[in-house]
Design an enzyme around this catalytic site. Structure first.
Site, PDB file in Angstrom:
ATOM      1  N   GLU A 107       0.849  -1.206   0.000  1.00 29.32           N
ATOM      2  CA  GLU A 107       0.000   0.000   0.000  1.00 29.32           C
ATOM      3  C   GLU A 107       0.880   1.250   0.000  1.00 29.32           C
ATOM      4  O   GLU A 107       0.634   2.208  -0.738  1.00 29.32           O
ATOM      5  CB  GLU A 107      -0.916   0.005   1.225  1.00 29.32           C
ATOM      6  CG  GLU A 107      -2.045  -1.008   1.121  1.00 29.32           C
ATOM      7  CD  GLU A 107      -2.976  -0.969   2.314  1.00 29.32           C
ATOM      8  OE1 GLU A 107      -2.497  -1.234   3.435  1.00 29.32           O
ATOM      9  OE2 GLU A 107      -4.173  -0.670   2.129  1.00 29.32           O
ATOM     10  N   GLU A 127      -4.142  -9.402   3.184  1.00 27.41           N
ATOM     11  CA  GLU A 127      -4.873  -9.158   4.441  1.00 27.41           C
ATOM     12  C   GLU A 127      -6.057 -10.095   4.657  1.00 27.41           C
ATOM     13  O   GLU A 127      -6.362 -10.485   5.789  1.00 27.41           O
ATOM     14  CB  GLU A 127      -5.375  -7.708   4.473  1.00 27.41           C
ATOM     15  CG  GLU A 127      -4.312  -6.671   4.770  1.00 27.41           C
ATOM     16  CD  GLU A 127      -3.514  -6.236   3.557  1.00 27.41           C
ATOM     17  OE1 GLU A 127      -3.631  -6.885   2.488  1.00 27.41           O
ATOM     18  OE2 GLU A 127      -2.749  -5.266   3.671  1.00 27.41           O
TER      19      GLU A 127
END
Ligand code: NAD
Length: 685
Positions: A107, A127
C-alpha cells in the site's frame, strides 16, 4: 540524518533517500510510521530536494504490518496518514522494492508516484488471509491500475505476484537488473518534479458481467468469509465512489474486521505456525546435513515424498521390493513432472534437472550414500520391523532413519536396529508433495540432532513441521480417531451419514468424516480394527457399521459404494437403503431407540470429542505446545482455519460449561471415552 524508529534519510544530490531499517521484515510498526512521517515532513521542507526514494535495508521491502499491533488499540500515526503525506508532499516519491512488498508495504508503494523493483520481488495484499482487508487504501488504489476483476482476485485470494507480472499489470514501472537504489534515484529524477498519483486515476472500464462472474467465483472459492465479502464490497466502491469516500468505506470495514473473532483466530494460527516449527529449548541442536535421501516403498506415500525431496534439491534413491512396483513408482514421479511442464507450471529444464536426481532401485546397497532413510512400506509392524533390521545393515553409520508410519509404535520399530538414537518418525500426509503438515515424531531414544534434522528438513520442504510424541496416531490421527468414533456413535444414536457430514461441513470442516472415509477407502480402517480386535476391551463402545459395510464389499469411492453410493464418480446426496439398514440394525443391537440429532448437537458433540482428546494428549506430553494441535488440525485434517483450531475454539467457550458438557458426553459414551482435565488447554495463553 537518523530519524525515529529506524528510518534514516540521506540527501544524494537533489534526491532524498529515505531508508527503513526494521529487521527482519521492515514491518510498518508505529515507530516506523512516525519515522516516515518525520522524513517526509523534512523532505517537503527541503528546497534542495526535488524528489524522494523510499527504500529498505536488509532482505526485503516492507513485507507487512506488525501483526501484533492488530490486537491492540490503534496507535498514531496510522498508515493512511503516511500515505497522505506521500501523496500530498508536492514532489514525486519513488518506491524501490526488493524481496517482498506485502500488505501495508505494498500500500505504501501504491501511494508513491512510481515503483521500481528487482526481478525477484513479490508483491501482494494478503490481508484477507488474516481476516481483515487492506486498510490504508489498497482496495481503492489497486483497481485503479488493474481493473476491478483482477483486484478482486488479487485481494480476495491473497495472491502474491512476481515483479514481471506486476510490470505487465502496470503496478510497477520497471523491473531493474542493476543496482536498485541507483535505478530508483534515476526514476525519481526522470519524473522531473511531476506527481503521478494513482489516486487521481480512474478505474478502467470493465464489462459488468465479467465483474459479477469474478465476484461469484471468488466468493465460492473463499467460502464467503466475512473479510472476503468486505474486500469485494470495498473494491467495488473504487468504481462507483470518489476516492475519499471509497477510502472511508474501506477504512470502516477494516476497523470492524480488525477486532473480529475471525481475525483473532487467523492471527492465532499465523503465530501458531511460526512457533510449531521451533523445537523446545531442551531439544535444540544443530541439524545434520542432508544431500541424499533413500525412500523405501514406491507407493502412494513414497512417490509423493520423493517428489517433495526432489523439489527441494535433494538426491533421491527410491527403493522397492519388486521391479514392477519400482517401475510404477518411478513412472509416477516422471509423469508428475511431465504434467507440470504440460500445464506450464514448470519449465522443461527445471523438470529434467529434478527428475535427473531420482534413482530408483531394487538394490539395498544403493542406500549407502543416503544421509537420511525414509521408510514408507505397508502399515504393518512386522513388515516395518523387518525393513528396519535390513536398513540397520545397509545404512551408513550416523544416517538418520525415519518411518512414515501413521499409527504404529515408533520405539517398537527403532528397537529392531542397533541405533535407536538415530530413529524418528516423519509422518507425511497424503498427497505428500502437496500437504504442508509434517509430524516429526520423537522416539524414546531419538537424539536432539536427529529431531532437529527432521524439523529442518520440514522447513526445507516448505512444510510445517510439528513435533509429536510417540503415542498411537501421534497428534493428528489420535484426535481424528476420537472425532470419527464420536461421529460413529452419532450414527448409532440416530443420525444418518449425510446429516453428520453436512453439519460438520457447515461448521467449516473441508469434508464430512464419512465422505472422507469413503475417499480414503474404508478398508484401511477395517484392517486396523481387525489388528486391534484381540486387545480391544469388550466393554468399550465399538460401532461395527464400517466393518459390516466392508464385509458387503462397500470399501468406499473406489468400489462405487461405501457410506454413500457413487454414480459416475459423483457422491449421491443421501445414503441408500442398504446402508440405512446396516445402521438401524447396529442401533437395534445396542438397544438404542433412534432419535434424530440436530445440526448443533452434531457439531457440539464432534467438537467436544476433539477438544477432549486434544487436552488428553497435551496432558500426556504428546504435543509440546497447545497451539501445535491447532496447526496439525488445520493443516492435516481440514479444520477451519477461521475457527483457529480446536484449542483456540475451546478457549472461546465457557470453561466450566465445557468441562460439564464433556463429563455428560463421557457418561453417554461409556467406557473408552476418558474425560480429560481441560486446564492444560487454558495455560500459557
Ligand atoms: P502403498 O501400499 O501405496 O505403498 C507401499 C509400497 O511399499 C508398495 O509399493 C510396496 O511394494 C512397497 N513395499 C512393501 N514392502 C517393502 C519392502 N520390504 N521393501 C521395499 N518396498 C516395500 O502404501 P502407502 O499408502 O504409500 O503407505 C505407506 C506408509 O505411509 C504406511 O505406513 C502408511 O500408514 C503411511 N501413510 C499413508 C498415508 C496415506 O494416506 N496413504 C498417509 C500418511 C502415512
Amino acid at each position: 540524518m537518523a530519524l525515529a524508529g529506524a528510518v534514516r534519510a540521506e540527501v544524494q544530490g537533489d534526491v532524498c533517500v529515505i531508508t527503513i531499517d526494521n529487521p527482519p521484515i521492515n514491518a510498518t510498526s508505529q515507530a516506523i510510521r512516525q519515522g516516515l512521517l518525520a522524513a517526509l515532513t523534512d523532505f517537503k521542507a527541503n528546497a534542495n530536494c526535488q524528489a524522494a526514494v523510499i527504500a529498505c535495508a536488509g532482505n526485503t521491502f516492507v513485507a507487512g504490518t506488525d501483526i501484533r499491533e492488530f490486537g491492540q488499540p490503534m496507535m498514531a500515526p496510522i498508515l493512511p496518514e503516511v500515505m497522505r503525506a506521500i501523496e500530498e508532499c508536492g514532489k514525486p516519491v519513488v518506491a524501490a522494492l526488493h524481496g517482498a512488498a506485502l500488505g501495508g508495504g505494498f500500500e505504501l508503494a501504491l501511494a508513491c508516484d512510481a515503483r521500481v523493483a528487482d526481478a525477484k520481488t513479490m508483491i501482494g495484499l494478503p490481508e484477507v488471509s488474516l481476516g481483515i482487508i487492506p486498510g490504508a487504501g489498497g482496495t481503492q488504489l489497486l483497481p485503479r491500475r488493474t481493473g476491478l476483476s483482477r483486484a478482486i482476485r488479487m485481494i480476495g485470494c491473497s495472491q502474491r505476484i512476481s515483479a514481471p507480472e506486476a510490470l505487465a499489470l502496470n503496478l510497477i514501472d520497471a523491473v531493474v537488473t542493476g543496482p536498485l537504489l541507483n535505478a530508483a534515484i534515476d526514476k525519481a529524477r526522470a519524473l522531473g518534479g511531476r506527481k503521478c498519483r494513482i489516486r487521481d486515476e480512474a478505474v478502467p472500464a470493465e464489462d459488468s458481467a465479467l465483474t459479477e462472474k469474478t465476484v461469484a467465483d471468488t466468493l465460492r472459492e473463499g467460502k464467503r468469509r466475512p473479510a472476503l465479502q468486505a474486500a469485494i464490497e470495498a473494491v467495488k466502491c473504487a468504481a462507483t465512489l470518489p476516492i475519499d469516500q471509497g477510502l472511508a468505506e474501506e477504512r470502516q470495514r477494516f476497523l470492524q474486521l480488525r477486532t473480529s473473532r475471525e481475525a483473532y483466530a487467523l492471527r492465532h494460527v499465523f503465530f501458531a505456525e511460526r512457533d510449531s516449527a521451533k523445537l523446545p529449548a531442551e531439544l535444540n541442536a544443530k541439524p545434520l546435513t542432508l544431500e541424499t535421501v533413500c525412500v523405501i516403498g514406491a507407493g502412494t506415500m513414497g512417490t509423493g515424498i520423493a517428489i517433495s525431496l526432489l523439489d527441494a534439491g535433494l538426491r533421491v534413491v527410491l527403493l522397492e521390493q519388486d521391479d514392477a512396483a519400482r517401475q510404477r513408482g518411478h513412472d509416477r514421479v516422471i509423469t508428475h513432472y511431465r504434467n507440470r511442464v504440460a500445464t506450464q507450471k514448470m519449465k522443461t529444464e527445471v523438470a529434467l534437472e529434478r527428475q535427473s536426481r531420482l534413482h530408483s532401485s531394487l538394490d539395498w546397497a544403493d542406500m549407502a550414500s543416503a544421509d537420511l532413510v525414509i521408510e514408507a512400506v505397508f502399515e504393518d509392524l512386522a513388515v516395518k520391523q523387518e525393513v528396519f533390521r535390513k536398513i540397520d545393515r545397509f545404512a551408513r553409520p550416523g544416517a538418520v532413519l525415519a518411518t512414515n508410519t501413521s499409527y504404529l509404535d515408533l520405539d517398537a520399530i527403532a528397537r529392531t536396529t542397533s541405533r535407536p538414537q538415530d530413529v524418528l518418525g516423519l509422518h507425511f500426509f497424503s498427497p505428500a508433495n502437496v500437504m504442508k503438515l509434517l509430524e516429526v515424531v520423537r522416539g524414546q531414544d531419538s537424539r536432539p540432532e536427529v529431531l532437529a534434522t527432521g524439523m529442518s528438513l520440514g522447513k526445507r520442504l516448505r512444510k510445517l513441521p510439528v513435533l509429536a510424541g510417540n503415542a498411537f496416531g501421534f497428534i493428528g490421527n489420535r484426535i481424528y480417531n476420537a472425532y470419527r468414533n464420536q461421529c460413529e456413535f452419532m450414527l448409532e444414536d440416530g443420525a444418518w451419514p449425510e446429516e453428520v457430514d453436512s453439519a460438520l461441513k457447515q461448521f467449516g470442516m473441508a469434508m464430512g468424516p464419512f465422505a472422507v472415509a469413503d475417499l480414503s477407502g474404508l478398508d484401511i480402517a477395517w484392517r486396523m480394527r481387525q489388528a486391534q480386535a484381540a486387545t480391544r476391551s469388550p466393554s468399550v463402545r465399538y460401532v461395527d457399521i464400517l466393518d459390516r459395510l466392508c464385509e458387503a464389499g462397500r470399501l468406499g469411492r473406489k468400489t462405487g459404494a461405501g457410506y454413500y453410493n457413487y454414480v459416475d464418480g459423483q457422491q449421491q446426496p443421501t445414503t441408500d437403503a442398504q446402508v440405512r439398514g446396516t445402521i438401524k440394525a447396529a442401533s437395534q443391537r445396542r438397544g438404542i431407540v433412534r432419535q434424530s440429532l440436530s445440526s448443533d448437537t452434531i457439531q457440539r458433540r464432534a467438537m467436544l470429542a476433539i477438544v477432549n482428546e486434544a487436552a488428553r494428549l497435551l496432558g500426556e506430553g504428546v504435543a509440546s505446545r497447545a497451539s501445535d494441535i491447532d496447526v496439525v488440525m488445520v493443516h492435516g485434517y481440514g479444520f477451519p482455519r477461521w475457527e483457529g483450531g480446536p484449542v483456540f475454539w475451546a478457549r472461546q467457550q465457557y470453561r466450566d460449561a465445557l468441562a460439564q458438557e464433556i463429563q455428560t458426553l463421557a457418561c453417554q459414551c461409556g467406557e473408552g471415552f476418558v474425560a480429560a482435565d481441560l486446564s492444560v488447554l487454558f495455560e500459557n495463553q
